[in-house]
Design an enzyme around this catalytic site. Sequence first.
Site, PDB file in Angstrom:
ATOM      1  N   ASN A 154       0.869  -1.186   0.000  1.00 54.69           N
ATOM      2  CA  ASN A 154       0.000   0.000   0.000  1.00 54.69           C
ATOM      3  C   ASN A 154       0.904   1.233   0.000  1.00 54.69           C
ATOM      4  O   ASN A 154       1.516   1.554   1.011  1.00 54.69           O
ATOM      5  CB  ASN A 154      -0.887  -0.039   1.262  1.00 54.69           C
ATOM      6  CG  ASN A 154      -1.749   1.202   1.391  1.00 54.69           C
ATOM      7  OD1 ASN A 154      -1.828   2.026   0.479  1.00 54.69           O
ATOM      8  ND2 ASN A 154      -2.397   1.340   2.535  1.00 54.69           N
ATOM      9  N   LYS A 214       0.054   4.270  -0.246  1.00 56.88           N
ATOM     10  CA  LYS A 214      -0.598   5.461   0.339  1.00 56.88           C
ATOM     11  C   LYS A 214      -0.392   6.669  -0.579  1.00 56.88           C
ATOM     12  O   LYS A 214      -0.480   6.517  -1.785  1.00 56.88           O
ATOM     13  CB  LYS A 214      -0.100   5.683   1.762  1.00 56.88           C
ATOM     14  CG  LYS A 214      -0.223   4.417   2.610  1.00 56.88           C
ATOM     15  CD  LYS A 214      -0.097   4.668   4.065  1.00 56.88           C
ATOM     16  CE  LYS A 214      -0.183   3.366   4.824  1.00 56.88           C
ATOM     17  NZ  LYS A 214      -0.217   3.540   6.249  1.00 56.88           N
ATOM     18  N   HIS A 218      -9.713   0.941   5.190  1.00 54.63           N
ATOM     19  CA  HIS A 218      -8.425   1.201   5.855  1.00 54.63           C
ATOM     20  C   HIS A 218      -8.648   2.213   6.977  1.00 54.63           C
ATOM     21  O   HIS A 218      -9.465   3.124   6.851  1.00 54.63           O
ATOM     22  CB  HIS A 218      -7.416   1.732   4.828  1.00 54.63           C
ATOM     23  CG  HIS A 218      -6.015   1.758   5.371  1.00 54.63           C
ATOM     24  ND1 HIS A 218      -5.579   2.739   6.238  1.00 54.63           N
ATOM     25  CD2 HIS A 218      -4.975   0.912   5.198  1.00 54.63           C
ATOM     26  CE1 HIS A 218      -4.317   2.485   6.567  1.00 54.63           C
ATOM     27  NE2 HIS A 218      -3.927   1.383   5.959  1.00 54.63           N
ATOM     28  N   GLU A 244      -7.065   4.686   7.883  1.00 53.63           N
ATOM     29  CA  GLU A 244      -6.853   6.089   7.499  1.00 53.63           C
ATOM     30  C   GLU A 244      -8.058   6.643   6.741  1.00 53.63           C
ATOM     31  O   GLU A 244      -8.279   7.851   6.724  1.00 53.63           O
ATOM     32  CB  GLU A 244      -5.555   6.211   6.678  1.00 53.63           C
ATOM     33  CG  GLU A 244      -4.336   6.060   7.583  1.00 53.63           C
ATOM     34  CD  GLU A 244      -3.090   5.541   6.906  1.00 53.63           C
ATOM     35  OE1 GLU A 244      -3.056   5.488   5.655  1.00 53.63           O
ATOM     36  OE2 GLU A 244      -2.133   5.183   7.624  1.00 53.63           O
ATOM     37  N   GLU A 251      -5.497  -5.224  10.659  1.00 52.84           N
ATOM     38  CA  GLU A 251      -4.546  -4.120  10.775  1.00 52.84           C
ATOM     39  C   GLU A 251      -4.789  -3.381  12.094  1.00 52.84           C
ATOM     40  O   GLU A 251      -5.585  -2.427  12.136  1.00 52.84           O
ATOM     41  CB  GLU A 251      -4.733  -3.155   9.610  1.00 52.84           C
ATOM     42  CG  GLU A 251      -4.318  -3.701   8.265  1.00 52.84           C
ATOM     43  CD  GLU A 251      -3.544  -2.656   7.471  1.00 52.84           C
ATOM     44  OE1 GLU A 251      -2.475  -2.998   6.949  1.00 52.84           O
ATOM     45  OE2 GLU A 251      -3.984  -1.498   7.391  1.00 52.84           O
ATOM     46  N   GLY A 272       2.011   2.394  10.687  1.00 58.13           N
ATOM     47  CA  GLY A 272       2.604   3.686  10.325  1.00 58.13           C
ATOM     48  C   GLY A 272       3.700   4.151  11.272  1.00 58.13           C
ATOM     49  O   GLY A 272       4.084   3.468  12.218  1.00 58.13           O
ATOM     50  N   SER A 332       3.382  -2.331  10.352  1.00 62.54           N
ATOM     51  CA  SER A 332       4.840  -2.360  10.593  1.00 62.54           C
ATOM     52  C   SER A 332       5.499  -3.660  10.150  1.00 62.54           C
ATOM     53  O   SER A 332       6.446  -4.139  10.793  1.00 62.54           O
ATOM     54  CB  SER A 332       5.154  -2.092  12.074  1.00 62.54           C
ATOM     55  OG  SER A 332       4.670  -0.830  12.473  1.00 62.54           O
TER      56      SER A 332
HETATM   57  C1  PEP Z   1      -0.911   0.226   6.412  1.00 63.29           C
HETATM   58  O1  PEP Z   1      -1.173   1.373   6.750  1.00 63.29           O
HETATM   59  O2  PEP Z   1      -1.712  -0.438   5.725  1.00 63.29           O
HETATM   60  C2  PEP Z   1       0.362  -0.356   6.847  1.00 63.29           C
HETATM   61  C3  PEP Z   1       0.434  -1.643   6.910  1.00 63.29           C
HETATM   62  O3  PEP Z   1       1.351   0.528   7.132  1.00 63.29           O
HETATM   63  P1  PEP Z   1       2.819   0.231   7.725  1.00 63.29           P
HETATM   64  O4  PEP Z   1       3.327  -1.050   7.118  1.00 63.29           O
HETATM   65  O5  PEP Z   1       3.639   1.411   7.301  1.00 63.29           O
HETATM   66  O6  PEP Z   1       2.680   0.131   9.199  1.00 63.29           O
END
Ligand code: PEP
Length: 254
Positions: free
Chosen positions: A11, A13, A98, A100, A168, A174, A216
């Site tokens: 992703n 973003k 998601h 966000e 998630e 993030g 992460s």
């Molecule tokens: C995400 O926001 O879908 C995500 C997995 O982000 P990150 O890997 O940067 O934590």
Amino acid sequence: MSKGKKLIIGNWKMNPASLEKALRLAKEISKYSKYSRGKTEIVICPPFVFLSAISKKIKKAKLGAQDVHFETNNTAQTGEISPLMLKNLGVKYVIVGHSERRMLGETNEIVRKKIGACLKHAITPIVCVGESKRDESGNYLSFVRTQLEEIFSSIPKTALPKILIAYEPIWAIGKSAMREATPAESNEMAIFIKKVLSDLYDPKAVGSLRILYGGSVNIKNAGEFMKDGGVDGLLVGRDSLDPDNFKEIIKSVN
Ligand code: PEP
């Protein structure tokens, strides 16, 4: 979605800033698909504005989008993108719900409508669920249960094999992540998600359910999540923007 294959989904973003950079990144990642040895589906989800150009350049990786509107007809929806537009570009997956986007007002009901719109156009929805914090008394489990019950309330059982669920946990996502989840926490939630859906449908219906972990994921933990996290794949944010790291994630999963 290919049956039986693991999935690694990047992703991007709101990155990168230019088409030139996006194409470079997409081509590199597509090249690295060879490390999956045909056993893993590699999916990249760039911003909408890059989808068209990238779709012409990548052969080995699959294309995903980060969102979609739930209206399936061409109606008056200023600024929105329809599932048919995505399908016509060769998009195979769409991330829905998601955290966000939920922060901007996406509700479980909207997520449910988006799933329906994707399925109508043979696009696989990647449905994100997850709690914002963990607690000793297990309230995080009730939170995820409510998300699932509200989202899946009117989704037919036959649709389950065409849907991916991504666990998630918001606290693990993030730059502001408190920490990454452990494979044991991912495994517990994968079992819990199956339990909730088998209560909603029946145990047989969840046999083909595919669950991902996101939050992460990096080159050190990717292999462990696949081994002990009870999941069929990974949703990767930050590390999908670094082709070397993404390559190592693909390698470690295989
Ligand atoms: C995400 O926001 O879908 C995500 C997995 O982000 P990150 O890997 O940067 O934590």
